[in-house]
Design an enzyme around this catalytic site. Structure first.
Site, PDB file in Angstrom:
ATOM      1  N   HIS A   1      -1.884   2.550  -9.980  1.00  0.00           N
ATOM      2  CA  HIS A   1      -1.114   1.581  -9.203  1.00  0.00           C
ATOM      3  C   HIS A   1       0.154   2.235  -8.628  1.00  0.00           C
ATOM      4  O   HIS A   1       0.457   2.101  -7.446  1.00  0.00           O
ATOM      5  CB  HIS A   1      -0.742   0.396 -10.101  1.00  0.00           C
ATOM      6  CG  HIS A   1       0.093  -0.651  -9.432  1.00  0.00           C
ATOM      7  ND1 HIS A   1      -0.435  -1.810  -8.924  1.00  0.00           N
ATOM      8  CD2 HIS A   1       1.423  -0.692  -9.179  1.00  0.00           C
ATOM      9  CE1 HIS A   1       0.535  -2.522  -8.366  1.00  0.00           C
ATOM     10  NE2 HIS A   1       1.683  -1.871  -8.528  1.00  0.00           N
TER      11      HIS A   1
ATOM     12  N   GLU B   1       0.924   3.484  -4.533  1.00  0.00           N
ATOM     13  CA  GLU B   1       2.132   3.080  -3.814  1.00  0.00           C
ATOM     14  C   GLU B   1       2.865   4.274  -3.216  1.00  0.00           C
ATOM     15  O   GLU B   1       3.240   4.267  -2.046  1.00  0.00           O
ATOM     16  CB  GLU B   1       3.070   2.403  -4.815  1.00  0.00           C
ATOM     17  CG  GLU B   1       3.314   0.947  -4.677  1.00  0.00           C
ATOM     18  CD  GLU B   1       2.496   0.213  -3.682  1.00  0.00           C
ATOM     19  OE1 GLU B   1       2.872   0.268  -2.493  1.00  0.00           O
ATOM     20  OE2 GLU B   1       1.502  -0.430  -4.046  1.00  0.00           O
TER      21      GLU B   1
ATOM     22  N   LYS C   1       0.928   5.970  -0.353  1.00  0.00           N
ATOM     23  CA  LYS C   1       1.004   5.235   0.916  1.00  0.00           C
ATOM     24  C   LYS C   1       2.305   5.544   1.643  1.00  0.00           C
ATOM     25  O   LYS C   1       2.320   5.749   2.854  1.00  0.00           O
ATOM     26  CB  LYS C   1       0.900   3.723   0.675  1.00  0.00           C
ATOM     27  CG  LYS C   1      -0.511   3.216   0.543  1.00  0.00           C
ATOM     28  CD  LYS C   1      -0.541   1.702   0.490  1.00  0.00           C
ATOM     29  CE  LYS C   1       0.227   1.186  -0.704  1.00  0.00           C
ATOM     30  NZ  LYS C   1       0.312  -0.275  -0.782  1.00  0.00           N
ATOM     31  N   ASN C   2       3.394   5.551   0.887  1.00  0.00           N
ATOM     32  CA  ASN C   2       4.698   5.828   1.490  1.00  0.00           C
ATOM     33  C   ASN C   2       4.773   7.252   2.021  1.00  0.00           C
ATOM     34  O   ASN C   2       5.290   7.490   3.113  1.00  0.00           O
ATOM     35  CB  ASN C   2       5.814   5.576   0.472  1.00  0.00           C
ATOM     36  CG  ASN C   2       6.103   4.102   0.307  1.00  0.00           C
ATOM     37  OD1 ASN C   2       6.748   3.500   1.141  1.00  0.00           O
ATOM     38  ND2 ASN C   2       5.569   3.516  -0.749  1.00  0.00           N
TER      39      ASN C   2
HETATM   40  C1  W6P Z   1       9.244   8.983   2.416  1.00  0.00           C
HETATM   41  C2  W6P Z   1       9.791   7.694   1.835  1.00  0.00           C
HETATM   42  C3  W6P Z   1       9.041   7.634   0.560  1.00  0.00           C
HETATM   43  C4  W6P Z   1       9.078   6.692  -0.443  1.00  0.00           C
HETATM   44  C5  W6P Z   1       8.259   6.861  -1.552  1.00  0.00           C
HETATM   45  C6  W6P Z   1       7.395   7.931  -1.644  1.00  0.00           C
HETATM   46  C7  W6P Z   1       7.355   8.892  -0.634  1.00  0.00           C
HETATM   47  C8  W6P Z   1       8.177   8.732   0.473  1.00  0.00           C
HETATM   48  N1  W6P Z   1       8.309   9.541   1.592  1.00  0.00           N
HETATM   49  O1  W6P Z   1       9.594   9.481   3.483  1.00  0.00           O
END
Ligand code: W6P
Length: 407
Positions: free
Chosen positions: A228, A232, A235-236
């Protein structure tokens, strides 16, 4: 009223945090009566603590219909578990009824996160939002969702162990005594890549490095929680890479490094997605600060937009689906990490990329549940005026026109 009284009684009892090891031992014994008896005490206590905390929320939030709905679910579930207090734990019929009740409660509370989020939106639309209110709500939601994670852990363990769900051969309920972290990485990556490819027609590749692969065995954890969280962060990371390298033919790969030491099992995800300014890094974990479009939007924006806009749901039958989210992915992921004394930390370089560290406890006896408890300190947190900084801050200059005091 009787229910109110019962709840206040329960919030005087302190919840008992279990360690991963205790969950494991509990599950290996597989004694339904013991589990029934433990949950019979523990679930009402954990429910009572968070129900009491609701009472300290701003009236503006409590009067929203979604928040009332959530509270009504908690009232009902509290009553339902309470009704087993006097029942005979040696009666197999009682145990069977209890399992049905548990399943009902799990189902009733499936959409608590979305419904509370909706309540916050309703309040914002009605009364607006300021820093003080947003800080109080942040404090509450972290505790509320952590409480929910803990209750669902207890309930789903009972359901998995004693229900008629067919289980993964190695697992004790949802716990894998030999949790394969690399498999978790791979599952989360594939799921995130599917979404990313669907909306962006491309997705970065992944390199996985393990400091010493042979050391990764014998790690006790809940694979679902790791997947999970990683889903997340993947994806970011993917969204950042795809958007930062928009017109390029080749995307820089994502990199995962897994290391296991004496205390920590750490998973680091690095992306070259251009990073996040230092000043904005805290905002990634704020519920009230989401760049994600609201879920009722009808536009064509990418569901990866914002720092999280899609939430994977694992249904009780094991199937998975996707639903619109509220930008709560990262704050919730950090709660999952902290739940067993781990953490999720973002460290970014604007102009280059972002590293995310997921810290997990290696020793199952140290992986204790992190539970919010309601006490007098808690209520003071809701009463306190926002703390005024006694450090000068040039960033405030951007937000207000500078005035000279004439007094
Ligand atoms: C980004 C913003 C972020 C949040 C969480 C995980 C990876 C990333 N990369 O630019």
């Amino acid at each position: 009223c009787l229910l109110h009284h019962a709840r206040h009684l329960h919030s005087k009892y302190v919840p008992v945090p279990l360690s991963m090891q205790q969950y494991l031992e509990f599950g290996q014994k597989k004694c339904e009566k013991k589990s029934f008896q433990f949950l019979n005490d523990e679930i009402p206590i954990r429910l009572a603590h968070i129900m009491r905390e609701f009472e300290d929320l701003p009236k503006e939030l409590l009067t929203m219909k979604s928040v009332k709905l959530v509270r009504s679910w908690y009232d009902l579930s509290f009553k339902e578990v309470q009704s087993f207090a006097e029942k005979d734990p040696d009666d197999t019929k009682v145990l069977a009824e209890f399992s049905v009740a548990i399943q009902n409660i799990l189902n009733r509370h499936s959409y608590v996160v979305e419904t509370m989020a909706q309540g916050v939106i309703e309040m914002e639309d009605t009364y607006g939002m300021d820093d003080k209110i947003s800080e109080r709500i942040q404090y509450f939601l972290d505790r509320f969702y952590m409480n929910r994670i803990s209750i669902r852990m207890l309930l789903t363990q009972h359901a998995a162990l004693f229900g008629n769900i067919t289980n993964h051969p190695r697992r004790i309920g949802h716990i894998d005594p030999n949790c394969d972290v690399i498999e978790c990485v791979s599952n989360a990556f594939k799921a995130a890549r599917q979404i990313c490819e669907h909306y962006h027609m491309q997705a970065p590749e992944l390199d996985v490095i393990t400091a010493d692969g042979s050391k990764l065995s014998n790690f006790v954890y809940v694979p679902g929680h790791i997947e999970h969280i990683l889903f997340e962060v993947f994806k970011n990371a993917m969204r950042a890479v795809v958007e930062y390298h928009r017109d390029k033919l080749e995307l820089p790969k994502l990199q995962i490094i897994v290391a296991k030491g004496k205390q920590d099992l750490t998973i680091k995800l690095s992306d070259q997605g251009g990073g996040v300014p230092y000043q904005d890094q805290d905002k990634l974990f704020q519920y009230m600060y989401s760049t994600a479009p609201r879920p009722q939007y009808t536009g064509q924006e990418s569901p990866l937009a914002g720092y999280m806009d899609i939430d994977r749901v694992t249904h009780d039958n094991g199937s998975r689906s996707f639903r619109a989210g509220y930008g709560y992915g990262l704050p919730l992921s950090r709660l999952y990490a902290r739940y067993f004394q781990g953490d999720l930390v973002v460290s970014s370089m604007e102009g280059h990329g972002t590293d995310v560290y997921l810290y997990l406890k290696v020793n199952s006896s140290e992986a204790n549940e992190c539970l919010p408890i309601y006490n007098t300190t808690t209520s003071r947190m809701y009463e306190a005026e926002k703390v005024v900084s006694d450090w000068s801050s040039s960033t405030n200059w951007n937000q207000s026109i500078r005035t000279y005091s004439t007094t």
